[in-house]
Design a protein around this motif. Structure first.
Motif, PDB file in Angstrom:
ATOM      1  N   PRO A   9       0.630  -1.308  -0.263  1.00 11.20           N
ATOM      2  CA  PRO A   9       0.070  -0.055   0.051  1.00 11.20           C
ATOM      3  C   PRO A   9       1.127   1.152   0.000  1.00 11.20           C
ATOM      4  N   ILE A  13      -0.359   0.865  -6.848  1.00  9.43           N
ATOM      5  CA  ILE A  13      -1.371  -0.074  -7.481  1.00  9.43           C
ATOM      6  C   ILE A  13      -0.724  -0.732  -8.627  1.00  9.43           C
ATOM      7  N   ILE A  30      -5.150  -7.309  -2.535  1.00 10.10           N
ATOM      8  CA  ILE A  30      -5.009  -6.013  -2.874  1.00 10.10           C
ATOM      9  C   ILE A  30      -5.672  -5.084  -0.527  1.00 10.10           C
ATOM     10  N   ASN A  36      -0.929   5.040  -0.068  1.00 13.64           N
ATOM     11  CA  ASN A  36      -1.555   4.521  -1.216  1.00 13.64           C
ATOM     12  C   ASN A  36      -3.033   3.963  -1.403  1.00 13.64           C
ATOM     13  N   SER A  37      -3.848   3.475  -0.861  1.00 17.28           N
ATOM     14  CA  SER A  37      -3.999   2.672  -1.299  1.00 17.28           C
ATOM     15  C   SER A  37      -6.146   2.020  -0.534  1.00 17.28           C
ATOM     16  N   LEU A  42      -8.598   4.324  -4.471  1.00 16.16           N
ATOM     17  CA  LEU A  42      -8.704   3.466  -5.110  1.00 16.16           C
ATOM     18  C   LEU A  42     -10.146   3.255  -6.300  1.00 16.16           C
TER      19      LEU A  42
END
Length: 261
Positions: A9, A13, A30, A36-37, A42
């Motif tokens: 993360p 991605i 995931i 970042n996730s 997302l």
């Protein structure tokens, strides 16, 4: 048996997914967490993520953050957490993920663990009701529990599946007995695996997420128990390292054991 990598993360991605395809993994897990996730980051690109997996011949699973406690003893916080997981289920549907994992937490201040398990079961009922609409599984990952804790949980909500984190099960147990006990007890409910190594221990610092063979887990014994239980589903290699060779070596070692023990 399908092998997967956990998308870091902290990274990009798209790059994480492309790496998994290039490295020969079957799927990507995931983890919907920062930096970042997160869902907020997302969700707008869900259609692109679905296209990317199709192009690479992969599939997805989804993993909620460790800190999300759907058994939280404070009702408003628990309700907000359940709503967050419902949002993850919606994202998982958009990218055609196979399952969503939540974690079991049985320690919270002075509250009785039996109350936390009852709370979690009630939350799981809401999540399973929602996931059933698209045929998705809700899996529950062990953190520091015993098989008896999970027996109580599954008695209350039998639709939930078991997600065995092999590394977590190795902490505070002797000779891997806890790992084998989990496999044998829940062989009919076992739906997903996390594979990583450690050296045992008694606290969160012992959860080292090492490459296979760098700790004290008896991997041939684990694989034999899994095969005896008839397991043939997904295993995510949750090896935390900047050098991806350790991750790929772990996958290859596990597959070699699977074929030869």
């Amino acid at each position: 048996m399908f092998t997967g990598s956990l998308a870091d993360p902290r990274g990009n991605i798209g790059q994480e997914i492309t790496y998994a395809g290039d490295a020969g993994f079957d799927y990507v897990e995931i983890s919907l967490e920062g930096p970042n996730s997160t869902l907020e980051k997302l969700n707008p690109g869900a259609a692109s993520l679905k296209t990317l997996k199709d192009e690479l011949g992969l599939f997805y699973t989804c993993h909620t953050p460790w800190g999300w406690n759907i058994g939280n003893p404070y009702p408003k916080i628990r309700e907000a957490t359940v709503q967050q997981v419902l949002d993850v289920i919606e994202f998982a549907e958009a990218v055609e993920a196979k399952l969503v994992t939540v974690h079991m937490h049985t320690r919270f201040g002075l509250f009785d663990r039996r109350e936390l398990i009852r709370n979690m079961a009630s939350s799981l009922t809401i999540l399973c009701d929602r996931a059933e609409k698209s045929g998705m599984a809700i899996t529950v990952e062990n953190v520091d529990q015993t098989p008896d804790d999970f027996k109580k949980l599954f008695e209350l909500e039998p639709r939930a599946k078991f997600h065995l984190d092999i590394g977590h099960a190795n902490i505070s147990c002797a000779g891997g007995n806890n790992i084998v006990a989990f496999i044998e007890t829940f062989k009919d409910r076992l739906y997903h695996l996390h594979a990583h190594d450690n050296k045992g221990g008694h606290n969160v610092e012992a959860d080292l997420h090492l490459a296979l063979g760098m700790g004290n887990i008896d991997w041939p014994r684990v694989v034999r128990a899994l095969k005896a239980a008839g397991y043939n589903r997904t295993v995510t290699f949750e090896v935390f390292t900047h050098n991806r060779q350790y991750l790929e070596i772990s996958k290859d070692l596990f597959k070699d054991l699977w074929d030869n023990v």
